[in-house]
Design a protein around this motif. Structure first.
Motif, PDB file in Angstrom:
ATOM      1  N   ASP A  40      31.388  35.645  47.436  1.00  0.00           N
ATOM      2  CA  ASP A  40      30.691  36.755  46.800  1.00  0.00           C
ATOM      3  C   ASP A  40      31.529  37.423  45.714  1.00  0.00           C
ATOM      4  OD1 ASP A  40      28.621  36.206  48.488  1.00  0.00           O
ATOM      5  OD2 ASP A  40      28.943  37.922  49.821  1.00  0.00           O
ATOM      6  N   ALA A  41      32.854  37.244  45.774  1.00  0.00           N
ATOM      7  CA  ALA A  41      33.742  37.795  44.740  1.00  0.00           C
ATOM      8  C   ALA A  41      33.816  36.908  43.508  1.00  0.00           C
ATOM      9  CB  ALA A  41      35.137  37.999  45.311  1.00  0.00           C
ATOM     10  N   GLY A  42      33.048  35.808  43.503  1.00  0.00           N
ATOM     11  CA  GLY A  42      33.027  34.927  42.345  1.00  0.00           C
ATOM     12  C   GLY A  42      33.946  33.735  42.454  1.00  0.00           C
ATOM     13  N   ARG A  43      34.361  33.398  43.670  1.00  0.00           N
ATOM     14  CA  ARG A  43      35.228  32.244  43.933  1.00  0.00           C
ATOM     15  C   ARG A  43      36.527  32.297  43.120  1.00  0.00           C
ATOM     16  NH1 ARG A  43      32.223  28.145  46.601  1.00  0.00           N
ATOM     17  NH2 ARG A  43      30.014  28.728  46.808  1.00  0.00           N
ATOM     18  N   PRO A  44      37.261  33.407  43.187  1.00  0.00           N
ATOM     19  CA  PRO A  44      38.470  33.535  42.368  1.00  0.00           C
ATOM     20  C   PRO A  44      39.570  32.564  42.781  1.00  0.00           C
ATOM     21  CG  PRO A  44      38.334  35.303  43.973  1.00  0.00           C
ATOM     22  CD  PRO A  44      37.021  34.590  44.036  1.00  0.00           C
ATOM     23  N   GLY A  45      40.350  32.133  41.789  1.00  0.00           N
ATOM     24  CA  GLY A  45      41.510  31.303  42.042  1.00  0.00           C
ATOM     25  C   GLY A  45      42.744  32.150  42.286  1.00  0.00           C
ATOM     26  N   PRO A  46      43.878  31.528  42.609  1.00  0.00           N
ATOM     27  CA  PRO A  46      45.099  32.283  42.917  1.00  0.00           C
ATOM     28  C   PRO A  46      45.522  33.241  41.817  1.00  0.00           C
ATOM     29  CG  PRO A  46      45.360  29.992  43.564  1.00  0.00           C
ATOM     30  CD  PRO A  46      44.062  30.078  42.820  1.00  0.00           C
ATOM     31  N   GLU A  47      45.241  32.878  40.552  1.00  0.00           N
ATOM     32  CA  GLU A  47      45.713  33.701  39.443  1.00  0.00           C
ATOM     33  C   GLU A  47      45.060  35.079  39.379  1.00  0.00           C
ATOM     34  OE1 GLU A  47      42.194  31.333  38.336  1.00  0.00           O
ATOM     35  OE2 GLU A  47      44.155  30.814  39.203  1.00  0.00           O
ATOM     36  N   ARG A  48      43.978  35.293  40.124  1.00  0.00           N
ATOM     37  CA  ARG A  48      43.352  36.618  40.158  1.00  0.00           C
ATOM     38  C   ARG A  48      43.870  37.482  41.307  1.00  0.00           C
ATOM     39  NH1 ARG A  48      36.994  36.491  39.930  1.00  0.00           N
ATOM     40  NH2 ARG A  48      37.428  38.706  40.392  1.00  0.00           N
ATOM     41  N   PHE A  49      44.713  36.917  42.134  1.00  0.00           N
ATOM     42  CA  PHE A  49      45.236  37.661  43.277  1.00  0.00           C
ATOM     43  C   PHE A  49      46.642  38.174  42.988  1.00  0.00           C
ATOM     44  CE2 PHE A  49      41.967  35.045  45.222  1.00  0.00           C
ATOM     45  CZ  PHE A  49      41.390  35.910  46.140  1.00  0.00           C
ATOM     46  N   GLY A  50      47.003  39.225  43.691  1.00  0.00           N
ATOM     47  CA  GLY A  50      48.343  39.764  43.598  1.00  0.00           C
ATOM     48  C   GLY A  50      48.831  40.209  44.953  1.00  0.00           C
TER      49      GLY A  50
END
Length: 392
Positions: free
Chosen positions: A358-368
């Motif tokens: 539901d968050a748009g299937r983010p990849g690692p680069e969007r996480f911190g």
């Protein structure tokens, strides 16, 4: 000094071309100069282990094969079973030389400049420390290795190319306080949490760069900036899978440590395919792992269970809760779930997957990740005020 013959020079040129292609651009000139001054083959042991079956490859018996792997853009296993003798069927990799492209990617991300000091966690072969020492000057580099044999050999190999950084044999989780506070800390082993000593031994504004692993999935790099108040914060990126720091290993097996005869699991079903969270979608696995905390998993194909073609096992690292998800080999829209213990692990996996989807299937680069002065690790999505769900 190590001599570079025609065969080695040709192999080095071929590897540099492969690294350029993998990174999409050549390494910075200072790193390319270090590469030629610190040849990778000078740091590999006479015997390496190749392929999934960890077949021995001796430089003396198969020099061309050995050299080809020394200059392939792939990791090379340099130690098995922590250096203890083992039969071929019982081998497991305990140390390796990382793929050169990830080595140069991490060196670029480290963003060192002349005059800065670096602490490296995990000397391994010594090649990475050699590149840093060539770039910065040996006295600016401290490298620490927990394995006495690997540490001693790395010091010898560094000396063979005319470099003598400080090589320490010890537990990298404690850093090396005698070296003062460092501008940069780089790990060549993955971690599940950032040791407090790394933050304490890094100057305010300094950088910690480490491969990341959750018990669920080993993938990603985390680059943190130290805030000067006992904490650090930064972002993840993809591109890595390293061996776990020895002090953070989990030695668990389902049938030895988790299952007990008296366990009576609850049965349910799910429409979420176990491959959706433990298959080829690395972004999904990374995101789920950030949320689950201490949950690990393993596949069991063709278990000796009637009507089960494949089974995904889940368990907490304290072995108190477990789950199994069964595929009957036929249906792809429904799977049987078994769960035991105080936590319903598959329910958590489903919740984590739905949140990620539901968050748009983010990849690692969007996480911190933010590490607080108290030692709490808080992963977040896009901004530090948007923490990921805690499903622990």
């Amino acid at each position: 000094m190590t001599l570079i013959g025609a065969a080695e020079r040709a192999a080095m040129r071929g590897l540099l071309d492969s690294v350029n292609e993998s990174l999409g651009a050549p390494p910075a000139p200072v790193w390319e100069a270090a590469y030629w001054a610190v040849p990778r083959h000078a740091f590999l042991p006479e015997t390496v282990w190749l392929g999934d079956d960890l077949a021995e490859c001796s430089r003396e018996a198969a020099p061309e094969t050995w050299l080809r792997h020394a200059y392939a853009d792939t990791p090379v296993v340099t130690q098995v079973n922590d250096g203890r003798p083992a039969e071929p069927e019982d081998r497991w990799a305990s140390s390796s030389a990382s793929a050169p492209s990830i080595v140069f990617r991490m060196l670029d991300m480290l963003d060192v400049t002349a005059g800065q000091s670096v602490l490296e966690i995990g000397t391994g072969t010594g090649w990475n420390a050699g590149l840093l020492a060539q770039r910065l000057a040996p006295e600016r580099v401290t490298t620490i290795e927990v394995d006495p044999e690997l540490s001693a050999r790395a010091a010898v190999r560094l000396g063979s190319v005319g470099l003598e950084p400080r090589v320490i044999c010890g537990d990298g989780a404690f850093g090396y306080e005698e070296g003062g506070r460092y501008d940069r800390v780089i790990a060549t082993c993955s971690v599940r949490s950032i040791p407090p000593a790394w933050i304490a031994q890094t100057k305010p504004g300094g950088v910690i760069l480490a491969p990341w692993e959750s018990p669920w999935f080993c993938y990603g790099l985390v680059r943190l900036t130290v805030d000067g108040y006992g904490g650090a914060s930064g972002t993840f990126s993809p591109h890595s899978a390293f061996m776990l720091m020895r002090g953070q290993r989990t030695d668990l097996r389902i049938y030895r440590d988790v299952l007990r005869d008296e366990h009576v699991p609850a049965e349910s079903s799910t429409r979420l395919s176990p491959w959706a969270v433990s298959g080829d979608d690395w972004a999904a696995q990374f995101a789920v792992g950030l949320q689950l905390g201490d949950v690990w998993r393993t596949w069991h194909d063709n278990p000796d269970v009637r009507g089960v073609a494949s089974r995904l096992w889940l368990a907490t690292t304290d072995a108190r809760s477990w789950a199994a998800v069964d595929w009957d080999g036929k249906r792809s829209d429904r799977f049987t779930v078994w769960e035991h213990g105080p936590r319903r692990l598959w329910e958590s996996v489903e919740a984590g997957y739905v949140w990620w989807r539901d968050a748009g299937r983010p990849g690692p680069e969007r996480f911190g990740l933010t590490v607080t002065a108290e030692g709490a690790h808080v992963p977040w999505l896009d901004t530090s005020d948007n923490p990921v769900p805690d499903l622990t």
